[in-house]
Enzyme design. Structure first.
Site, short mmCIF file in Angstrom:
data_model
loop_
_atom_site.label_atom_id
_atom_site.label_comp_id
_atom_site.label_asym_id
_atom_site.label_seq_id
_atom_site.Cartn_x
_atom_site.Cartn_y
_atom_site.Cartn_z
N CYS A 114 0.85 -1.19 0.00
CA CYS A 114 0.00 0.00 0.00
C CYS A 114 0.88 1.24 0.00
O CYS A 114 1.90 1.28 0.69
CB CYS A 114 -0.89 -0.02 1.24
SG CYS A 114 -2.02 1.38 1.38
N HIS A 157 -9.31 -3.36 -2.73
CA HIS A 157 -8.29 -2.66 -1.91
C HIS A 157 -8.65 -1.18 -1.82
O HIS A 157 -8.57 -0.58 -0.73
CB HIS A 157 -6.90 -2.86 -2.54
CG HIS A 157 -5.77 -2.17 -1.84
ND1 HIS A 157 -4.72 -2.83 -1.25
CD2 HIS A 157 -5.51 -0.84 -1.65
CE1 HIS A 157 -3.87 -1.97 -0.71
NE2 HIS A 157 -4.32 -0.74 -0.95
N GLU A 158 -9.06 -0.60 -2.96
CA GLU A 158 -9.40 0.84 -2.97
C GLU A 158 -10.68 1.14 -2.20
O GLU A 158 -10.74 2.11 -1.42
CB GLU A 158 -9.52 1.35 -4.41
CG GLU A 158 -8.26 1.18 -5.26
CD GLU A 158 -6.99 1.50 -4.54
OE1 GLU A 158 -6.98 2.45 -3.73
OE2 GLU A 158 -5.99 0.79 -4.76
N HIS A 161 -10.23 1.42 1.43
CA HIS A 161 -9.74 2.72 1.93
C HIS A 161 -10.91 3.68 2.20
O HIS A 161 -10.80 4.54 3.08
CB HIS A 161 -8.77 3.35 0.93
CG HIS A 161 -7.37 2.82 0.99
ND1 HIS A 161 -6.63 2.76 2.15
CD2 HIS A 161 -6.55 2.35 0.02
CE1 HIS A 161 -5.42 2.26 1.90
NE2 HIS A 161 -5.35 2.00 0.60
C1 FHF Z 1 -0.47 -0.44 -5.22
N1 FHF Z 1 1.57 -1.28 -6.15
O1 FHF Z 1 -0.71 0.01 -6.30
C2 FHF Z 1 0.75 -1.30 -4.95
C3 FHF Z 1 1.58 -0.89 -3.74
C4 FHF Z 1 -3.72 -4.65 -4.80
O2 FHF Z 1 -4.68 2.07 -2.27
O3 FHF Z 1 0.58 -3.04 -7.12
O4 FHF Z 1 -2.11 1.65 -1.74
F1 FHF Z 1 2.88 -0.42 -10.35
C5 FHF Z 1 -3.86 1.98 -3.20
C6 FHF Z 1 2.00 -3.45 -12.07
C7 FHF Z 1 1.64 -4.24 -11.01
C8 FHF Z 1 2.44 -2.15 -11.86
C9 FHF Z 1 1.71 -3.74 -9.71
C10 FHF Z 1 -3.84 -3.16 -4.79
C11 FHF Z 1 -2.55 -2.44 -4.49
C12 FHF Z 1 -2.74 -0.95 -4.41
C13 FHF Z 1 -1.74 1.31 -4.07
N2 FHF Z 1 2.22 -1.87 -8.25
C14 FHF Z 1 1.40 -2.13 -7.16
C15 FHF Z 1 2.49 -1.66 -10.58
C16 FHF Z 1 2.14 -2.44 -9.50
C17 FHF Z 1 -1.44 -0.20 -4.10
N3 FHF Z 1 -2.59 1.67 -2.98
C18 FHF Z 1 2.70 -1.89 -3.50
C19 FHF Z 1 2.17 0.51 -3.88
ZN ZN Z 2 -3.66 1.21 -0.39
#
Ligand code: FHF
Ligand code: ZN
Length: 187
Positions: A114, A157-158, A161
């Protein structure tokens, strides 16, 4: 432009609050916020911009992570093919709501992270494998879609939040890698 300094971290009470629904029709301010959230996701997935701006790569962002307690999320899920920029899901969603979900559960084999959590938390984050979702899109139009697998996990996940829930709330405390029968592990 949104950068990492705009993102609040665990311990901030906004991450544990239930966010307020967005008023309709959408205000210019809420439309602009959605656009900026989507721009952050694009920048965070662009290796050059992410490096320049010091961004962690993200596939989703929720307004409470910006200390804005409103029911707004952005999701931008790349298709994995570096040659093909077409995302599998890319949307700003206002007042997203899970209308129904599968009985089958699923989790990411790699666990979750996250942008608001600056540590690794190991374990399976068990969620619904499929969801039916309604939301208002950036044009103010009500949408209803079905999502499964990775896209469904990201949206859950979103939406968590928006309800003050963190991903690690779903991890089994005794055994982080315990799974009930039938849970789909997405690799
Ligand atoms: C991410 N990053 O986006 C994670 C975190 C399962 O509330 O997954 O906290 F950048 C939102 C391809 C694949 C390209 C994966 C939901 C995760 C949500 C953000 N990166 C990725 C990518 C990723 C959280 N978040 C590790 C930062
Ligand atoms: Zn998150």
């Amino acid at each position: 432009m949104i950068t990492m300094k705009d993102i609040i971290r665990e311990g901030n009470p906004t991450l544990r609050a239930v966010a307020k629904e967005v008023a309709l029709p959408l205000s210019d301010e809420d439309i602009k916020l959605g656009e900026e959230m989507m721009e952050f996701l694009h920048n965070s997935q662009d290796p050059v911009k992410a490096e320049e701006l010091g961004l962690r790569g993200g596939v989703g962002l929720a307004a409470p992570q910006l200390d804005i307690s409103k029911r707004i999320i952005a999701v931008h899920v790349p298709n994995g093919d570096l040659e093909n920029p077409e995302p599998t899901l890319s949307a700003v969603m206002y007042n997203p709501k899970i209308l129904s979900h599968s009985v089958q559960d699923a989790c990411l084999g790699e666990g979750e992270g996250c942008l608001s959590v600056d540590r690794e938390v190991p374990g399976y984050v068990v969620r619904h494998n499929k969801i039916t979702l309604s939301y208002v899109d950036a044009s103010g139009v009500k949408q209803k879609i079905r999502l499964k697998n990775y896209e469904a996990i990201v949206v859950q996940h979103e939406i968590d939040h928006l309800n003050g829930v963190m991903f690690y709330d779903h991890i089994n405390q005794e055994n982080p890698y315990a799974l009930k029968d039938g849970v789909l592990v997405i690799e």
